[in-house]
Write an enzyme that holds these catalytic residues in place. Sequence first.
Site, mmCIF file in Angstrom:
data_model
loop_
_atom_site.group_PDB
_atom_site.id
_atom_site.type_symbol
_atom_site.label_atom_id
_atom_site.label_comp_id
_atom_site.label_asym_id
_atom_site.label_seq_id
_atom_site.Cartn_x
_atom_site.Cartn_y
_atom_site.Cartn_z
ATOM 1 N N LYS A 48 0.854 -1.190 0.000
ATOM 2 C CA LYS A 48 0.000 0.000 0.000
ATOM 3 C C LYS A 48 0.892 1.243 0.000
ATOM 4 O O LYS A 48 1.759 1.404 0.872
ATOM 5 C CB LYS A 48 -0.880 -0.051 1.254
ATOM 6 C CG LYS A 48 -2.133 0.765 1.178
ATOM 7 C CD LYS A 48 -2.985 0.460 2.399
ATOM 8 C CE LYS A 48 -4.233 1.284 2.440
ATOM 9 N NZ LYS A 48 -4.883 1.182 3.742
HETATM 10 C C1 E4P Z 1 -8.108 1.709 4.293
HETATM 11 O O1 E4P Z 1 -7.485 1.355 3.325
HETATM 12 C C2 E4P Z 1 -8.018 3.081 4.809
HETATM 13 O O2 E4P Z 1 -6.759 3.317 5.339
HETATM 14 C C3 E4P Z 1 -9.103 3.269 5.843
HETATM 15 O O3 E4P Z 1 -10.328 2.798 5.306
HETATM 16 C C4 E4P Z 1 -9.235 4.702 6.328
HETATM 17 O O4 E4P Z 1 -10.371 4.789 7.140
HETATM 18 P P1 E4P Z 1 -10.664 6.023 8.137
HETATM 19 O O5 E4P Z 1 -10.936 7.218 7.292
HETATM 20 O O6 E4P Z 1 -11.854 5.569 8.912
HETATM 21 O O7 E4P Z 1 -9.423 6.178 8.979
#
Ligand code: E4P
Length: 219
Positions: A87
């Site tokens: 990622k």
């Molecule tokens: C996943 O890939 C993201 O990092 C995550 O969904 C972010 O979520 P949040 O906005 O609730 O922190």
Amino acid sequence: MKFFVDTANLEEIKDVQALGILDGVTTNPSLMAKEGIAGDENVLKHYKDICDIVSGDVSAEVISTEFDGMIEEGLKLASLDPKIVVKIPMISEGIKAIKHLTSLGIKTNCTLVFSAGQAILAAKAGATYISPFIGRLDDTNVDGIGLIHQLTSIFQIYGFQTQVLAASIRNSLHIVRCAEVGADVVTCPAKTIHGLFNHPLTDIGLEKFLADHAKMNKS
Ligand code: E4P
């Protein structure tokens, strides 16, 4: 539409895996910190533990913001397990890293995507997934679902293979709206997936069926 669970909590992952509908996991440094996972060795071991629970893709995020560091981290993460998806943040160094890792056959997930322009850049670099954060967009009075719809339309026009992974999901209705506009994947906390079960008529109906059965089958 694939269902990923958005957590680094092993029990939460096992809980959704037990439902038989789990396609993968996403994590980020904040979710790892929430579980108290720190130090390179512990972080790598934790990703491996997640991979041992699920059969689908597991997104593991790099911390570096420079190309060389992202590649070094990405190679280390990808060597843990074939399920690992590296990622990478939506910055120019990240786009270069996505292009390079893709050329090596390593899966990538471009994270922190908030606009169609950013998504197009990541798709052109060959990202396996892009992660638009719909909840965080909604928080700024921008329609997160609208962005998902825009991206699925653009990707269809050009035949991009990159999958739209709707992230930052805050409620069960977000999941349904993502399905309506053709998101390839949703990643959400376990409680949001469980929220899809809820309907009072199901509870009332089941209670009545069981009561009628019990009435006719007294011992
Ligand atoms: C996943 O890939 C993201 O990092 C995550 O969904 C972010 O979520 P949040 O906005 O609730 O922190």
